[in-house]
Scaffold this motif. Structure first.
Motif, mmCIF file in Angstrom:
data_model
loop_
_atom_site.group_PDB
_atom_site.id
_atom_site.type_symbol
_atom_site.label_atom_id
_atom_site.label_comp_id
_atom_site.label_asym_id
_atom_site.label_seq_id
_atom_site.Cartn_x
_atom_site.Cartn_y
_atom_site.Cartn_z
ATOM 1 N N LEU A 120 0.824 -1.210 0.000
ATOM 2 C CA LEU A 120 0.000 0.000 0.000
ATOM 3 C C LEU A 120 0.858 1.259 0.000
ATOM 4 O O LEU A 120 0.380 2.344 -0.345
ATOM 5 N N LEU A 175 -3.067 1.430 -9.559
ATOM 6 C CA LEU A 175 -4.081 0.374 -9.541
ATOM 7 C C LEU A 175 -4.355 -0.172 -10.935
ATOM 8 O O LEU A 175 -4.296 -1.391 -11.146
ATOM 9 N N SER A 212 -5.332 -4.470 -6.596
ATOM 10 C CA SER A 212 -6.740 -4.561 -6.192
ATOM 11 C C SER A 212 -6.924 -5.666 -5.161
ATOM 12 O O SER A 212 -7.688 -5.520 -4.199
ATOM 13 N N LEU A 219 -5.782 -4.311 -1.807
ATOM 14 C CA LEU A 219 -6.752 -3.376 -1.235
ATOM 15 C C LEU A 219 -7.985 -4.111 -0.709
ATOM 16 O O LEU A 219 -8.470 -3.817 0.388
ATOM 17 N N THR A 226 -7.950 -5.793 2.713
ATOM 18 C CA THR A 226 -8.079 -4.977 3.926
ATOM 19 C C THR A 226 -9.503 -4.998 4.465
ATOM 20 O O THR A 226 -9.767 -4.440 5.538
ATOM 21 N N LEU A 284 -6.655 5.697 -0.176
ATOM 22 C CA LEU A 284 -6.667 4.253 -0.435
ATOM 23 C C LEU A 284 -8.028 3.645 -0.096
ATOM 24 O O LEU A 284 -8.519 2.762 -0.809
ATOM 25 N N ARG A 300 -10.501 1.696 -2.604
ATOM 26 C CA ARG A 300 -11.087 0.385 -2.279
ATOM 27 C C ARG A 300 -12.593 0.385 -2.519
ATOM 28 O O ARG A 300 -13.139 -0.585 -3.072
#
Length: 329
Positions: free
Chosen positions: A28, A106, A114, A117, A120, A155, A159
């Protein structure tokens, strides 16, 4: 100084935090290797280098100097002597530029970034910084982080777009700001999975030293046989250094984002389209020897997982992951 209205407080135990690039969520970070970019046909190793270059649209030679660096930290340091010559509206546009850089990262590294992300979940994403409370957040105590966390918030928005507005990510338009140039060229739109902007083979100029100009910019595939073919003029010890640097600068950062969960070889290879199965097994064996990766065997299947991740997963959770992965009853 950020205003109080901008400051957010986070509980570390409830967040996804990142600081070091080799941690589970280190990808990230703008400093993370393994997410190469191509803007207007210009290869850029990291989103950090792209962001720093965007300070100086009126100084193309400074942009070239920044982009040429092998290390994202060196790219950042090279920009420092020129900071007082940053574009006049820098403070007003820097968040927009950062958001644009993340979106380019991205769409040009869709599978790996992706996936990272989405891994998370719905947790807050926070850059755990030791000194920057604008882009990240600072430790107040063992449990509390406080800061604007602008990078983390960008971020999180990205997402959300992946989940609910993926059509917004098919095309990344240039920003509607004055002088949005890179190396004397007006920055153009960037399209998801546009192979005219990114070669089918993965070009890894980050592993080159400038004294080997004859191979800079060649279509260097990460496959060892092609390394040998393209670098035939290099001494053998430099060929080995080249291979070692690919492993450290490209393979490990990619595995850090892929192997958050137990993963089979077939699925790992999807993230390395030019690597043979044999070569990938060699990379994984080396990663295991260096202590980055653990190997688990389950019903004739071999699973690979980050050692740092596996320490956080108890046996019951790991068994659940394995059953879900292979639909075991």
């Amino acid at each position: 100084m950020p205003s109080n209205s901008q400051i957010r407080k986070y509980k570390r135990s409830e967040c996804i935090t990142f600081r070091k690039t080799k941690e589970a969520f280190g990808g990230l970070s703008n400093m993370a290797a393994g997410y190469p970019l191509n803007v207007n046909g210009i290869y850029i190793r990291t989103s950090e280098a792209l962001y720093q270059a965007c300070r100086f649209p009126h100084l193309p030679e400074v942009q070239k100097l920044i982009i040429a660096q092998n290390s994202p930290m060196t790219a950042k340091m090279k920009s420092k002597p020129y900071r007082d010559q940053s574009r006049s509206d820098w403070d007003n546009v820097r968040v927009k530029i950062m958001d644009w850089c993340l979106r380019v990262k991205l769409v040009q590294n869709w599978d790996s970034f992706s996936s990272l992300l989405l891994a998370t979940g719905d947790k807050p994403i926070v850059e755990d910084s030791h000194k920057d409370d604008f882009w990240g957040a600072l430790s107040v105590d063992y449990e509390t982080l406080s800061g604007v966390n602008a990078l983390g918030r960008l971020l999180m928005q990205l997402r959300e777009d992946i989940k609910y507005n993926p059509e917004k990510l098919e095309k990344i338009n240039p920003l509607n700001i004055k002088n949005f140039y890179l190396c004397n060229q007006l920055i153009q739109s960037i399209f998801k999975d546009d192979q005219s902007q990114r070669n089918n083979e993965l070009i890894m100029p980050s592993i080159f030293d400038y004294k080997y100009e004859e191979i800079r910019g060649s279509n260097l595939n990460v496959d060892k046989t092609i390394i040998d073919r393209e670098t035939v003029s290099l001494p053998s010890e430099n060929k080995q250094n080249l291979i070692n640097n690919i492993f450290d600068d490209y393979v490990i950062p990619q595995l850090n984002s892929i192997l958050i969960k137990p993963t089979i070889l077939k699925d790992i290879l999807k993230h390395f389209p030019t690597i043979t199965q044999g070569q990938m097994k060699e990379w994984l064996s080396l990663a295991q020897d260096k202590g980055f990766v653990n190997v688990n065997k389950q019903k004739n299947k071999t699973l690979y997982v980050l050692r740092s991740t596996e320490k956080q997963i108890n046996n019951e959770q790991l068994e659940s992951e394995i059953k879900q992965l292979f639909l075991l009853k």
